[in-house]
Design a protein around this motif. Structure first.
Motif, short mmCIF file in Angstrom:
data_model
loop_
_atom_site.label_atom_id
_atom_site.label_comp_id
_atom_site.label_asym_id
_atom_site.label_seq_id
_atom_site.Cartn_x
_atom_site.Cartn_y
_atom_site.Cartn_z
N ALA A 20 -9.78 -6.71 -1.04
CA ALA A 20 -9.29 -5.93 0.09
C ALA A 20 -9.02 -4.48 -0.31
N VAL A 21 -8.41 -4.28 -1.46
CA VAL A 21 -8.14 -2.92 -1.95
C VAL A 21 -9.44 -2.25 -2.35
N ALA A 22 -10.32 -2.99 -3.01
CA ALA A 22 -11.59 -2.42 -3.48
C ALA A 22 -12.46 -1.94 -2.32
N LEU A 23 -12.42 -2.65 -1.19
CA LEU A 23 -13.22 -2.24 -0.04
C LEU A 23 -12.75 -0.91 0.54
N PHE A 27 -6.83 8.22 -11.25
CA PHE A 27 -6.97 8.78 -9.91
C PHE A 27 -7.73 7.78 -9.05
N VAL A 28 -7.16 7.48 -7.88
CA VAL A 28 -7.77 6.52 -6.97
C VAL A 28 -7.88 7.17 -5.60
N ARG A 29 -9.11 7.31 -5.11
CA ARG A 29 -9.34 7.88 -3.77
C ARG A 29 -9.52 6.71 -2.81
N LEU A 30 -8.65 6.67 -1.80
CA LEU A 30 -8.66 5.58 -0.83
C LEU A 30 -9.08 6.09 0.55
#
Length: 105
Positions: free
Chosen positions: A51-54, A67-70
């Motif tokens: 769910a987070v990866a999508l 760094f994580v761009r959501l």
């Protein structure tokens, strides 16, 4: 036919398992940190869940910061509130403190 003496077989004492040899090589060339970073980025979906990866657009490291761009503002807020827990999960997965800070973009 030549007979072999004990000195020809003495190299066996120097034989180490491949895993230990690779770990020693990574340590000698100071590459273990980079390997851990690559492992975290490539395992993001498995660590954080599908769910987070999508809703994740990009994951990268710079100066011990992850760094994580959501693509989802609510998810960004939820992960921001739990970022110390996320860092703990990632560090326990790797086995060392690789993530000093997480920045959600």
């Amino acid at each position: 036919m030549k007979s072999r003496n004990a000195s020809e077989f003495s190299r066996k004492a120097d034989v180490v398992p491949l895993k230990e040899g690779i770990q020693a090589l990574l340590k000698a060339y100071r590459l273990q940190g980079k390997m851990n970073e690559v492992y975290v980025v490539s395992s993001w979906e498995r660590i954080m869940g599908r769910a987070v990866a999508l809703k994740t657009q990009e994951v990268y490291f710079r100066n011990n910061k992850l760094f994580v761009r959501l693509t989802s503002a609510p998810l960004k807020h939820e992960l921001f509130m739990a970022k110390t827990r996320v860092a703990e999960i990632i560090n326990s997965e790797v086995g060392e403190d690789i993530v000093q800070e997480i920045v959600f973009l």
